[in-house]
Write a protein that holds these residues in place. Sequence first.
Motif, PDB file in Angstrom:
ATOM      1  N   ILE A  38      91.618  52.325  25.270  1.00 34.88           N
ATOM      2  CA  ILE A  38      92.293  53.605  25.457  1.00 34.88           C
ATOM      3  C   ILE A  38      92.488  53.839  26.952  1.00 34.88           C
ATOM      4  N   LEU A  39      93.733  53.950  27.377  1.00 35.96           N
ATOM      5  CA  LEU A  39      94.062  54.304  28.754  1.00 35.96           C
ATOM      6  C   LEU A  39      94.526  55.755  28.752  1.00 35.96           C
ATOM      7  N   LEU A  40      93.684  56.628  29.291  1.00 36.13           N
ATOM      8  CA  LEU A  40      94.006  58.053  29.268  1.00 36.13           C
ATOM      9  C   LEU A  40      95.155  58.353  30.232  1.00 36.13           C
ATOM     10  N   ASP A  41      96.075  59.217  29.797  1.00 37.25           N
ATOM     11  CA  ASP A  41      97.182  59.597  30.676  1.00 37.25           C
ATOM     12  C   ASP A  41      96.760  60.617  31.714  1.00 37.25           C
ATOM     13  N   GLU A  42      95.606  61.220  31.535  1.00 35.31           N
ATOM     14  CA  GLU A  42      95.012  62.098  32.544  1.00 35.31           C
ATOM     15  C   GLU A  42      93.500  62.008  32.397  1.00 35.31           C
ATOM     16  N   ALA A  43      92.807  62.167  33.508  1.00 38.73           N
ATOM     17  CA  ALA A  43      91.344  62.074  33.486  1.00 38.73           C
ATOM     18  C   ALA A  43      90.760  63.398  33.005  1.00 38.73           C
ATOM     19  N   SER A  44      91.039  63.733  31.769  1.00 38.84           N
ATOM     20  CA  SER A  44      90.617  64.997  31.175  1.00 38.84           C
ATOM     21  C   SER A  44      89.119  64.974  30.875  1.00 38.84           C
ATOM     22  N   VAL A  45      88.400  66.003  31.331  1.00 40.68           N
ATOM     23  CA  VAL A  45      86.962  66.083  31.078  1.00 40.68           C
ATOM     24  C   VAL A  45      86.691  66.287  29.596  1.00 40.68           C
ATOM     25  N   THR A  46      87.345  67.286  29.000  1.00 33.96           N
ATOM     26  CA  THR A  46      87.100  67.547  27.581  1.00 33.96           C
ATOM     27  C   THR A  46      87.672  66.427  26.721  1.00 33.96           C
ATOM     28  N   GLY A  47      88.808  65.858  27.148  1.00 36.58           N
ATOM     29  CA  GLY A  47      89.378  64.742  26.409  1.00 36.58           C
ATOM     30  C   GLY A  47      88.463  63.535  26.413  1.00 36.58           C
ATOM     31  N   THR A  48      87.900  63.208  27.579  1.00 40.54           N
ATOM     32  CA  THR A  48      86.953  62.094  27.666  1.00 40.54           C
ATOM     33  C   THR A  48      85.741  62.349  26.787  1.00 40.54           C
ATOM     34  N   ALA A  49      85.179  63.560  26.873  1.00 44.48           N
ATOM     35  CA  ALA A  49      83.996  63.893  26.083  1.00 44.48           C
ATOM     36  C   ALA A  49      84.286  63.764  24.589  1.00 44.48           C
ATOM     37  N   ASN A  50      85.418  64.273  24.164  1.00 44.14           N
ATOM     38  CA  ASN A  50      85.787  64.242  22.743  1.00 44.14           C
ATOM     39  C   ASN A  50      85.931  62.803  22.246  1.00 44.14           C
ATOM     40  N   LEU A  51      86.581  61.962  23.043  1.00 45.53           N
ATOM     41  CA  LEU A  51      86.800  60.580  22.624  1.00 45.53           C
ATOM     42  C   LEU A  51      85.507  59.771  22.661  1.00 45.53           C
ATOM     43  N   VAL A  52      84.642  60.036  23.621  1.00 46.59           N
ATOM     44  CA  VAL A  52      83.337  59.361  23.654  1.00 46.59           C
ATOM     45  C   VAL A  52      82.554  59.694  22.390  1.00 46.59           C
ATOM     46  N   MET A  53      82.543  60.976  22.012  1.00 46.32           N
ATOM     47  CA  MET A  53      81.786  61.374  20.820  1.00 46.32           C
ATOM     48  C   MET A  53      82.383  60.788  19.549  1.00 46.32           C
ATOM     49  N   ALA A  54      83.701  60.598  19.531  1.00 49.29           N
ATOM     50  CA  ALA A  54      84.326  59.962  18.365  1.00 49.29           C
ATOM     51  C   ALA A  54      84.018  58.473  18.322  1.00 49.29           C
ATOM     52  N   ALA A  55      83.956  57.832  19.491  1.00 46.44           N
ATOM     53  CA  ALA A  55      83.843  56.373  19.559  1.00 46.44           C
ATOM     54  C   ALA A  55      82.433  55.849  19.359  1.00 46.44           C
ATOM     55  N   VAL A  56      81.409  56.694  19.537  1.00 46.56           N
ATOM     56  CA  VAL A  56      80.034  56.180  19.500  1.00 46.56           C
ATOM     57  C   VAL A  56      79.662  55.613  18.136  1.00 46.56           C
ATOM     58  N   MET A  57      80.340  56.067  17.081  1.00 39.19           N
ATOM     59  CA  MET A  57      80.054  55.516  15.753  1.00 39.19           C
ATOM     60  C   MET A  57      81.255  54.803  15.145  1.00 39.19           C
ATOM     61  N   ALA A  58      82.228  54.440  16.002  1.00 35.29           N
ATOM     62  CA  ALA A  58      83.368  53.643  15.526  1.00 35.29           C
ATOM     63  C   ALA A  58      82.964  52.178  15.403  1.00 35.29           C
TER      64      ALA A  58
END
Length: 434
Positions: free
Chosen positions: A163-183
Amino acid sequence: MASFEVIGGNKLQGDIYPQGAKNEALQVLCAVLLTSEPVTITNVPNIRDVNKLIELIRDLGVSVEQQAPDTYTFRAENINLDYLDTEQFVEQGRAIRGSVMIVGPMLARYGKAKMPKPGGDKIGRRRLDTHFIGFEKLGAKFNYDTQDSFYSVTADNLRGSYILLDEASVTGTANLVMAAVMAEGTTTIYNAACEPYVQQLCRMLNRMGAKISGVGSNLLTIEGVEKLHGTEHAMLPDMIEIGSFIGLAGMTGSEITIKNCRIPELGLIPDTFQNLGIKMEFRGDDIYIPAQDKYEVATYIDGSILNVSDHTWPGLTPDLLSVALVVATQAKGTVLIHQKMFESRLFFVDKLIDMGAQIILCDPHRATIIGLNKQIPLRGIRMASPDIRAGVALLIAALSAEGRSVIDNVEQIDRGYQNIDGRLNALGAQIRRI
């Protein structure tokens, strides 16, 4: 609607302790949804946005026990997914912007999540595309209902992805990290936000059994695991509040010691206020601000005007530009404030101009401040708080001004600052809640 009546011109003195970090709280509180085991979090600030998020996850089915004024134990053992379809959830989700971060953990653990368009400060466009494009790259199906502004995502099985984020979003990064930890498999997030808040979230998740590497950088690698367990987590002090107190001390000529600051986590915040002329000493983990009758803005090596702007971490957080702007109004020298991220965040300067500040609003993103060198104090007026950070900036202006000011809509300030009137009154301020 509450207001603050402020009698300005008083010098403050004493020690003040920063609250727990608001922006970190909104992330780690959502992370408790990733496990059925107990998660205990300390240094939780007692502020409106955090309390509303705790209320939301409690109504969602999380067991919440308050162990101490700033300590909670959460257990997300019996989540009621049907609650996502209720009017009460819609009302709660729209009340705070941080509510969007329940989507990642809900998607990871239950395979589905939905969220009304969240609220928060009216400071310009705050798109959520980064979040949902990332979820889609993990294999989720996304739908946006334009009729009622509702986001929903579903996934039978999340799969790791680049995933290459189009912006270094703090909440976006946090949300995707929490989704990915059990992917399933490995997820790589490039151009990730690396603020201390995100680092804290990643360290908490690793203690829960996640496998996240690259913490503190803009390249995170996450190896998915099947299950997470409980943990204990202590939150950082709020860097925005620390910066606000530094600005307050300089603006009012006060002698203040800010305690337990976790100085290495503050990035360029101390340097920025030093460039504005505010003196400070690091005493262990405390920041001592001596009383200053005047302060002078630095210039660049070639003598050109100082430019204070926001940037991705470790650059200056945009949340402190409002405070820096107010501080510059009484400095000796000229400053250009450049707010790159939000196009409506500088519109509160009309109140400062009414107070006597010399400010040229160049465009929605830039303002030039000609410092008054404390020769002409600001004058008290009646004004309204438009958002959290502008609200506390106006409070700082009122505390430095001559005479009486009234700040309406202080619920905005309460969203981000815990008992700010009581704590500042203990240092000698005159603030009355009416």
